[in-house]
Scaffold this motif. Structure first.
Motif, short mmCIF file in Angstrom:
data_model
loop_
_atom_site.label_atom_id
_atom_site.label_comp_id
_atom_site.label_asym_id
_atom_site.label_seq_id
_atom_site.Cartn_x
_atom_site.Cartn_y
_atom_site.Cartn_z
N THR A 2 152.87 131.73 66.54
CA THR A 2 152.99 130.33 66.16
C THR A 2 151.83 129.95 65.24
O THR A 2 150.81 130.61 65.26
N GLY A 3 152.05 128.89 64.48
CA GLY A 3 150.99 128.43 63.57
C GLY A 3 151.01 129.23 62.28
O GLY A 3 151.68 130.24 62.19
N PRO A 4 150.28 128.74 61.30
CA PRO A 4 150.28 129.41 60.00
C PRO A 4 149.65 130.80 60.10
O PRO A 4 148.80 131.05 60.95
N ARG A 5 150.11 131.70 59.22
CA ARG A 5 149.57 133.07 59.22
C ARG A 5 148.09 133.02 58.80
O ARG A 5 147.74 132.46 57.78
N ALA A 6 147.26 133.59 59.64
CA ALA A 6 145.82 133.59 59.34
C ALA A 6 145.54 134.57 58.20
O ALA A 6 146.27 135.54 58.03
N PRO A 7 144.48 134.30 57.42
CA PRO A 7 144.13 135.26 56.37
C PRO A 7 143.88 136.64 56.97
O PRO A 7 143.29 136.75 58.04
N GLY A 8 144.35 137.67 56.30
CA GLY A 8 144.11 139.04 56.75
C GLY A 8 142.72 139.51 56.33
O GLY A 8 141.93 138.76 55.77
N ARG A 9 142.48 140.78 56.59
CA ARG A 9 141.15 141.37 56.36
C ARG A 9 140.74 141.28 54.89
O ARG A 9 139.61 140.90 54.57
N VAL A 10 141.66 141.61 54.00
CA VAL A 10 141.31 141.63 52.57
C VAL A 10 141.09 140.20 52.06
O VAL A 10 140.13 139.92 51.35
N GLU A 11 141.97 139.29 52.48
CA GLU A 11 141.81 137.90 52.05
C GLU A 11 140.47 137.34 52.56
O GLU A 11 139.76 136.64 51.83
N ARG A 12 140.14 137.66 53.79
CA ARG A 12 138.85 137.18 54.34
C ARG A 12 137.68 137.75 53.53
O ARG A 12 136.71 137.06 53.24
N TYR A 13 137.80 139.04 53.19
CA TYR A 13 136.75 139.67 52.37
C TYR A 13 136.60 138.91 51.04
O TYR A 13 135.49 138.57 50.62
N LEU A 14 137.73 138.62 50.39
CA LEU A 14 137.67 137.93 49.09
C LEU A 14 137.06 136.54 49.25
O LEU A 14 136.21 136.12 48.47
N LEU A 15 137.49 135.83 50.31
CA LEU A 15 136.97 134.48 50.52
C LEU A 15 135.48 134.51 50.85
O LEU A 15 134.71 133.65 50.40
N ASP A 16 135.07 135.51 51.62
CA ASP A 16 133.63 135.65 51.93
C ASP A 16 132.83 135.89 50.65
O ASP A 16 131.77 135.31 50.45
N CYS A 17 133.35 136.78 49.81
CA CYS A 17 132.67 137.05 48.53
C CYS A 17 132.59 135.77 47.71
O CYS A 17 131.54 135.42 47.16
N ILE A 18 133.73 135.05 47.63
CA ILE A 18 133.80 133.85 46.79
C ILE A 18 132.87 132.75 47.33
O ILE A 18 132.34 131.94 46.57
N ALA A 19 132.65 132.77 48.63
CA ALA A 19 131.71 131.79 49.21
C ALA A 19 130.32 131.96 48.60
O ALA A 19 129.53 131.02 48.53
N GLY A 20 130.02 133.15 48.13
CA GLY A 20 128.72 133.41 47.50
C GLY A 20 128.72 133.22 46.00
O GLY A 20 127.71 133.44 45.35
N GLY A 21 129.85 132.82 45.43
CA GLY A 21 129.94 132.64 43.98
C GLY A 21 131.14 133.39 43.44
O GLY A 21 131.84 134.06 44.18
N PRO A 22 131.37 133.28 42.13
CA PRO A 22 132.57 133.92 41.55
C PRO A 22 132.52 135.44 41.62
O PRO A 22 131.44 136.04 41.68
N ILE A 23 133.70 136.03 41.59
CA ILE A 23 133.81 137.48 41.75
C ILE A 23 134.59 138.09 40.58
O ILE A 23 135.15 137.37 39.75
N HIS A 24 134.64 139.41 40.58
CA HIS A 24 135.32 140.14 39.50
C HIS A 24 136.31 141.16 40.07
O HIS A 24 135.99 141.88 41.02
N PHE A 25 137.50 141.18 39.47
CA PHE A 25 138.51 142.19 39.80
C PHE A 25 138.65 143.14 38.62
O PHE A 25 138.79 142.69 37.47
#
Ligand code: 1GP
Length: 256
Positions: A2-25
């Protein structure tokens, strides 16, 4: 569940990185750089600070080729290998995640949603993490604009870009990708990135035509959360152009 799908491992990694500033792919095309060639680019790119590897680009990449490239990348770097799909055909379990993206301004219903109904069970079966993303093609759009039968957002029209980006966010997509098209003569205009940044709260990826440190700086100053580059590596390798872009990303992160 139930409830919205929580961010997975990769999404959390990206969001953690972005919390520190912009990132590069770093975008690698497994057709042009198969297997170990993809691994070599990934290693060099990550050594210079790139935060994740995107695999895709050409039409008709087989799952075998995608799998081989993902395996080679994962053997040499710790950052996620994420499929940037052109359709359900190119999915492979060796990758960590897939940009599960709707081509928002396409006239082709399959690219807006219907191919996704076919791909979703495959994504689930392969154990790939889907990353919900709205993909918006800005003028000129290049090949993706043509193949995707896109009504491009004109470079002079930030309002339309804002409308699409907000719609994506309200539909629950967790990233918006502003795409000028691979090999575009100039990147997405900074005013479009800025307008979307001011209106939407999801992270903004910007890609297509980023070739210089100046290109990168303008997009970062306008509020892009992530830059995607592909062609520069294919044409020039990981030399001064690539290094300059990564330096701008590092600077925007406050030197981290
Ligand atoms: C393409 O946005 C990416 O989908 C990267 O574009 O190849 O121009 O760097 P370039």
């Amino acid at each position: 569940m139930t409830g919205p799908r929580a961010p997975g491992r990769v999404e959390r990694y990206l969001l953690d990185c972005i919390a520190g500033g912009p990132i590069h792919f770093t975008l690698i095309d497994p057709d042009k750089s198969p297997g170990n060639a993809a691994g070599r680019i990934a290693r060099g790119a990550v050594e210079q600070g790139s935060h994740a590897i995107l695999l895709g680009g050409s039409t008709g990449i087989s799952p075998e080729k995608m799998g081989e490239a993902a395996r080679a990348v994962k053997a040499v770097v710790q950052v996620p290998a994420i499929i940037f799909p052109e359709g359900p055909g190119s999915l492979a379990r060796e990758a960590d995640a897939v940009l599960f993206m709707s081509l928002l301004n396409s006239r082709r219903l399959d690219l807006v949603v219907r191919a996704h109904a076919k791909a979703a069970p495959v994504v689930r079966r392969l154990g790939l993490e889907p990353i919900p993303l709205g993909y918006l093609v800005i003028e000129p759009g290049m090949r993706v604009g043509e193949v995707g039968e896109v009504d491009v957002v004109w470079r002079s029209d930030p309002d339309t870009a804002v409308g699409y980006a907000l719609a994506a966010e309200y539909l629950g997509m967790r990233f918006v990708y502003l795409e000028a098209g691979s090999g575009a003569p100039t990147p997405v205009p900074a005013p479009i990135v800025r307008a979307v940044r001011e209106a939407a709260s999801v992270p903004i990826l910007a890609g297509g035509g980023i070739r210089t440190a100046d290109d990168a700086r303008l997009l970062l100053e306008a509020g892009a959360s992530a830059l995607v580059t592909g062609t520069i590596t294919e044409e020039e390798g990981l030399g001064s152009g690539f290094r300059g872009i990564l330096q701008e990303v590092r600077r925007a992160r406050g030197g981290h």
